[in-house]
Write an enzyme that holds these catalytic residues in place. Structure first.
Site, PDB file in Angstrom:
ATOM      1  N   LYS A   1     -30.461 -13.892  63.623  1.00 36.18           N
ATOM      2  CA  LYS A   1     -30.208 -13.898  65.064  1.00 36.18           C
ATOM      3  C   LYS A   1     -29.667 -12.549  65.532  1.00 36.18           C
ATOM      4  CE  LYS A   1     -29.400 -15.024  69.238  1.00 36.18           C
ATOM      5  NZ  LYS A   1     -30.503 -15.081  70.188  1.00 36.18           N
TER       6      LYS A   1
ATOM      7  N   ASP B   1     -18.881 -31.556  76.546  1.00 37.10           N
ATOM      8  CA  ASP B   1     -18.241 -30.288  76.922  1.00 37.10           C
ATOM      9  C   ASP B   1     -16.774 -30.555  77.225  1.00 37.10           C
ATOM     10  OD1 ASP B   1     -19.806 -27.471  77.885  1.00 37.10           O
ATOM     11  OD2 ASP B   1     -17.694 -27.679  78.490  1.00 37.10           O
TER      12      ASP B   1
ATOM     13  N   LYS C   1     -17.830 -29.637  84.812  1.00 36.23           N
ATOM     14  CA  LYS C   1     -19.253 -29.474  84.468  1.00 36.23           C
ATOM     15  C   LYS C   1     -19.877 -30.834  84.139  1.00 36.23           C
ATOM     16  CE  LYS C   1     -20.730 -25.548  82.244  1.00 36.23           C
ATOM     17  NZ  LYS C   1     -20.992 -24.612  81.131  1.00 36.23           N
TER      18      LYS C   1
ATOM     19  N   LYS D   1     -30.944 -10.392  84.756  1.00 36.51           N
ATOM     20  CA  LYS D   1     -32.406 -10.335  84.709  1.00 36.51           C
ATOM     21  C   LYS D   1     -32.947 -11.415  85.640  1.00 36.51           C
ATOM     22  CE  LYS D   1     -33.241 -13.192  80.631  1.00 36.51           C
ATOM     23  NZ  LYS D   1     -33.979 -13.287  79.396  1.00 36.51           N
TER      24      LYS D   1
ATOM     25  N   LYS E   1     -22.504  -8.498  73.714  1.00 37.94           N
ATOM     26  CA  LYS E   1     -21.483  -9.017  72.781  1.00 37.94           C
ATOM     27  C   LYS E   1     -22.020  -9.074  71.344  1.00 37.94           C
ATOM     28  CE  LYS E   1     -22.069 -14.059  72.922  1.00 37.94           C
ATOM     29  NZ  LYS E   1     -22.590 -14.285  71.581  1.00 37.94           N
TER      30      LYS E   1
ATOM     31  N   PHE F   1     -33.049 -18.729  69.676  1.00 40.31           N
ATOM     32  CA  PHE F   1     -33.699 -17.488  70.128  1.00 40.31           C
ATOM     33  C   PHE F   1     -34.193 -17.558  71.566  1.00 40.31           C
ATOM     34  CE2 PHE F   1     -34.044 -17.560  65.505  1.00 40.31           C
ATOM     35  CZ  PHE F   1     -33.634 -16.278  65.156  1.00 40.31           C
TER      36      PHE F   1
ATOM     37  N   ARG G   1     -23.178 -12.457  83.386  1.00 45.33           N
ATOM     38  CA  ARG G   1     -22.298 -11.954  82.344  1.00 45.33           C
ATOM     39  C   ARG G   1     -22.772 -10.568  81.887  1.00 45.33           C
ATOM     40  NH1 ARG G   1     -21.980 -17.322  78.612  1.00 45.33           N
ATOM     41  NH2 ARG G   1     -24.067 -17.604  79.447  1.00 45.33           N
TER      42      ARG G   1
ATOM     43  N   CYS H   1     -25.680 -12.156  75.852  1.00 43.04           N
ATOM     44  CA  CYS H   1     -25.931 -12.018  74.411  1.00 43.04           C
ATOM     45  C   CYS H   1     -25.939 -10.584  73.896  1.00 43.04           C
ATOM     46  CB  CYS H   1     -27.247 -12.705  74.053  1.00 43.04           C
ATOM     47  SG  CYS H   1     -27.129 -14.484  74.214  1.00 43.04           S
TER      48      CYS H   1
ATOM     49  N   GLY I   1     -27.998  -6.249  79.833  1.00 44.52           N
ATOM     50  CA  GLY I   1     -26.735  -6.950  80.091  1.00 44.52           C
ATOM     51  C   GLY I   1     -26.886  -8.368  79.597  1.00 44.52           C
TER      52      GLY I   1
HETATM   53  N1  LIG Z   1     -27.356 -17.747  76.710  1.00 48.00           N
HETATM   54  C1  LIG Z   1     -28.332 -17.382  75.902  1.00 48.00           C
HETATM   55  O1  LIG Z   1     -29.385 -16.894  76.340  1.00 48.00           O
HETATM   56  C2  LIG Z   1     -28.201 -17.579  74.417  1.00 48.00           C
HETATM   57  C3  LIG Z   1     -29.344 -17.471  73.616  1.00 48.00           C
HETATM   58  C4  LIG Z   1     -29.210 -17.662  72.246  1.00 48.00           C
HETATM   59  C5  LIG Z   1     -27.980 -17.921  71.690  1.00 48.00           C
HETATM   60  N2  LIG Z   1     -26.877 -17.994  72.484  1.00 48.00           N
HETATM   61  C6  LIG Z   1     -25.579 -18.297  71.854  1.00 48.00           C
HETATM   62  O2  LIG Z   1     -25.326 -19.684  72.065  1.00 48.00           O
HETATM   63  C7  LIG Z   1     -23.928 -19.896  72.264  1.00 48.00           C
HETATM   64  C8  LIG Z   1     -23.693 -20.555  73.595  1.00 48.00           C
HETATM   65  O3  LIG Z   1     -24.140 -19.679  74.614  1.00 48.00           O
HETATM   66  P1  LIG Z   1     -24.265 -20.141  76.133  1.00 48.00           P
HETATM   67  O4  LIG Z   1     -24.864 -19.013  76.878  1.00 48.00           O
HETATM   68  O5  LIG Z   1     -24.893 -21.479  76.191  1.00 48.00           O
HETATM   69  O6  LIG Z   1     -22.718 -20.280  76.508  1.00 48.00           O
HETATM   70  P2  LIG Z   1     -22.085 -20.931  77.815  1.00 48.00           P
HETATM   71  O7  LIG Z   1     -20.826 -20.189  78.050  1.00 48.00           O
HETATM   72  O8  LIG Z   1     -23.099 -21.050  78.892  1.00 48.00           O
HETATM   73  O9  LIG Z   1     -21.739 -22.418  77.337  1.00 48.00           O
HETATM   74  C9  LIG Z   1     -20.790 -22.712  76.359  1.00 48.00           C
HETATM   75  C10 LIG Z   1     -20.185 -24.080  76.702  1.00 48.00           C
HETATM   76  O10 LIG Z   1     -19.350 -24.479  75.632  1.00 48.00           O
HETATM   77  C11 LIG Z   1     -18.263 -25.187  76.200  1.00 48.00           C
HETATM   78  N3  LIG Z   1     -17.167 -25.285  75.216  1.00 48.00           N
HETATM   79  C12 LIG Z   1     -16.320 -24.321  74.785  1.00 48.00           C
HETATM   80  N4  LIG Z   1     -15.464 -24.822  73.884  1.00 48.00           N
HETATM   81  C13 LIG Z   1     -15.781 -26.123  73.721  1.00 48.00           C
HETATM   82  C14 LIG Z   1     -15.267 -27.172  72.912  1.00 48.00           C
HETATM   83  N5  LIG Z   1     -14.250 -26.959  72.076  1.00 48.00           N
HETATM   84  N6  LIG Z   1     -15.829 -28.389  73.016  1.00 48.00           N
HETATM   85  C15 LIG Z   1     -16.855 -28.613  73.877  1.00 48.00           C
HETATM   86  N7  LIG Z   1     -17.391 -27.654  74.657  1.00 48.00           N
HETATM   87  C16 LIG Z   1     -16.865 -26.429  74.578  1.00 48.00           C
HETATM   88  C17 LIG Z   1     -17.918 -24.405  77.445  1.00 48.00           C
HETATM   89  O11 LIG Z   1     -17.148 -25.167  78.359  1.00 48.00           O
HETATM   90  C18 LIG Z   1     -19.326 -24.079  77.958  1.00 48.00           C
HETATM   91  O12 LIG Z   1     -19.788 -25.052  78.866  1.00 48.00           O
HETATM   92  C19 LIG Z   1     -23.282 -18.527  72.108  1.00 48.00           C
HETATM   93  O13 LIG Z   1     -22.886 -18.352  70.788  1.00 48.00           O
HETATM   94  C20 LIG Z   1     -24.404 -17.574  72.437  1.00 48.00           C
HETATM   95  O14 LIG Z   1     -24.241 -16.319  71.842  1.00 48.00           O
HETATM   96  C21 LIG Z   1     -26.968 -17.841  73.834  1.00 48.00           C
END
Ligand SMILES: NC(=O)c1ccc[n+]([C@@H]2O[C@H](COP(=O)([O-])OP(=O)(O)OC[C@H]3O[C@@H](n4cnc5c(N)ncnc54)[C@H](O)[C@@H]3O)[C@@H](O)[C@H]2O)c1
Length: 434
Positions: A205, A30, A35, A321, A264, A150, A328, A261, A258
């Protein structure tokens, strides 16, 4: 297999940990040094049931490590997952800046063939863009596989370990086979790994999230009609859920969807179809949701005659939830901001999201250490998240602590008849109790 997962958020940390749990060596990367430091000190920055223990175990067994060093992680790994955020851009479209930076970073660090897997939710056609971004930085061969995630927050580990299906998109048989092998331990009960072209995988997705958001907005719209026509949406829900073509899932009325996901992703889809075809249904889904987030405050205004200045409200539930700390796009933000802008005061409690709430509201609201503490001197209780611990509270204690026995239930957790018998004025969603 040696793996790298770039982006250590809800998706990346869960995926990386679960892949380590099945025996792979995983480096989670990351850019957020804080973190990574937290994870290296044995702490997990997010709340997700079962995750902390699994992170500890796999870290102790040296299969899982955390780093800010993308170059080393890429050099040590054969498969690299991109799990960085794809937040909403200025026009509602998905912002691919983090995906682009990661793809280019991977390209620069490569010293031989690599499989690059996109786990982030990305617009249709992004796999081709990633290929281009990587190719701009390297002459080594590589393959891109689209692997949308998913999982649901609140049950992310369970979902990852036992997925309903795994979707893989791409055109490189060797790469697809390598990723398929990684998932085989998780589909031993026979759930399928579907292989398709990358555009269909990317679209799957968005289509799944759009369907789920549509179900929520559908039942919320029905709940509005129930209120105006004197029907009970709970009874209606039961009746339609028994139709096997409809089913019982995801048709609970409430204060709107909310999270990180649905909002957005729906906006990204609307933006993907901005020219042709216009996303008529999804625009309506979003419109219904925005209206629904305001329904409880409208009931509050009606009950208190429109003037909320100086009144204190108790809030139970801030996360979008239960079983997550994620706030978010949570409906609680809309509700609390409306109360504050009407001059009211707010005392809030959530079992896991207090830290996130403090980042959003700062000193503007009061934070209670326990759920009952939030009630002191409040004129009403608003329930916004269906945490289990709010389902069977001590109503006599609630009545004693509140200045007035009024409950606005945004999740239909309680029985209107029981609550009235107990002497409460009780408002919920779609049950004609206003
Ligand atoms: N949260 C969910 O329930 C969920 C479910 C399915 C899919 N997704 C998708 O998965 C993706 C990630 O979601 P999330 O909720 O885990 O996001 P998140 O914001 O919790 O985590 C994203 C992480 O990526 C890191 N990051 C950003 N740019 C970076 C880089 N250049 N190099 C390294 N790290 C970097 C950030 O610091 C952060 O820790 C999104 O596209 C989201 O739509 C999320």
């Amino acid at each position: 297999m040696n793996l790298a997962v770039v982006g250590t958020g809800y998706v990346g940390l869960v995926a990386g940990t679960c892949f380590a749990e099945s025996g792979n060596d995983v480096i989670c990367v990351d850019i957020d040094a804080q973190k990574i430091a937290l994870l290296n000190s044995g702490q997990v920055p997010i709340y997700e049931p079962g995750l902390e223990e699994m992170v500890r175990r796999n870290t102790a067994e040296q299969r899982l490590s955390f780093s800010t060093d993308l170059d080393t992680a890429v050099r040590k790994s054969t498969v690299i997952f991109i799990a960085v955020g794809t937040p909403q851009g200025p026009n509602g479209d998905a912002n691919l800046a983090h995906v682009r930076a990661t793809a280019k970073g991977i390209g620069r660090a490569m010293d031989g063939f690599r499989v690059i897997v996109t786990k982030s939710t990305v617009p249709v056609g992004t796999a081709d863009q990633i290929k281009q971004w990587v190719a701009e930085e390297t002459t080594y061969p590589f393959a891109v596989v689209s692997n949308p995630e998913f999982l649901k927050e609140g049950a992310a580990v369970e979902d990852f370990m036992k997925p309903d299906r795994v979707v893989l998109g791409g055109d490189n048989a060797e790469a697809l086979e390598a990723v398929k092998e990684l998932y085989e331990p998780f589909v031993r009960t026979g759930n399928p790994i579907l292989v398709m072209d990358s555009r269909s995988a990317e679209m799957s997705k968005y289509a799944a999230n759009a369907m789920l958001a549509t179900k929520i907005s559908f039942i919320n719209e029905i709940s509005r009609l129930c209120e105006t026509r004197g029907a009970d949406v709970g009874e209606v829900r039961r009746a339609i859920a028994l139709d096997r073509r409809i089913g019982p899932h995801f048709i609970f009325p409430g204060v709107g969807y909310g999270g990180s996901c649905f909002p957005k992703d729906i906006r990204a889809m609307i933006s993907m179809g901005c020219d042709e075809p216009e996303m008529v249904l999804l625009k309506a889904v979003e419109q219904v949701n925005e209206r629904q987030k305001r329904i409880l405050v409208e009931k509050v205004h009606r009950h208190f005659g429109g003037n909320l200045a100086g009144l204190t409200f108790a809030i139970w539930g801030l996360a979008f939830k239960p079983r997550t700390d994620d706030m978010r796009d949570a409906p609680s933000i809309t509700v609390i901001e409306s109360l504050l802008s009407a001059g009211a005061e707010v005392q809030a409690f959530d079992p896991e999201a207090m830290g996130e709430a403090k980042k959003i509201f700062g000193e503007r609201i009061h934070y209670a250490d326990r759920n009952y503490e939030a009630l002191t001197d409040a004129v009403a209780l608003l329930v916004l998240t269906e945490w289990n611990e709010f389902r069977r509270p001590d109503f006599s204690r609630i009545k004693q602590l509140l200045k007035k026995p009024v409950i606005f239930d945004g999740r239909n957790l309680y029985d209107p008849v029981d609550l009235r018998k107990l002497g409460f004025q009780y408002y919920s969603i779609g049950r004609n109790d206003g």
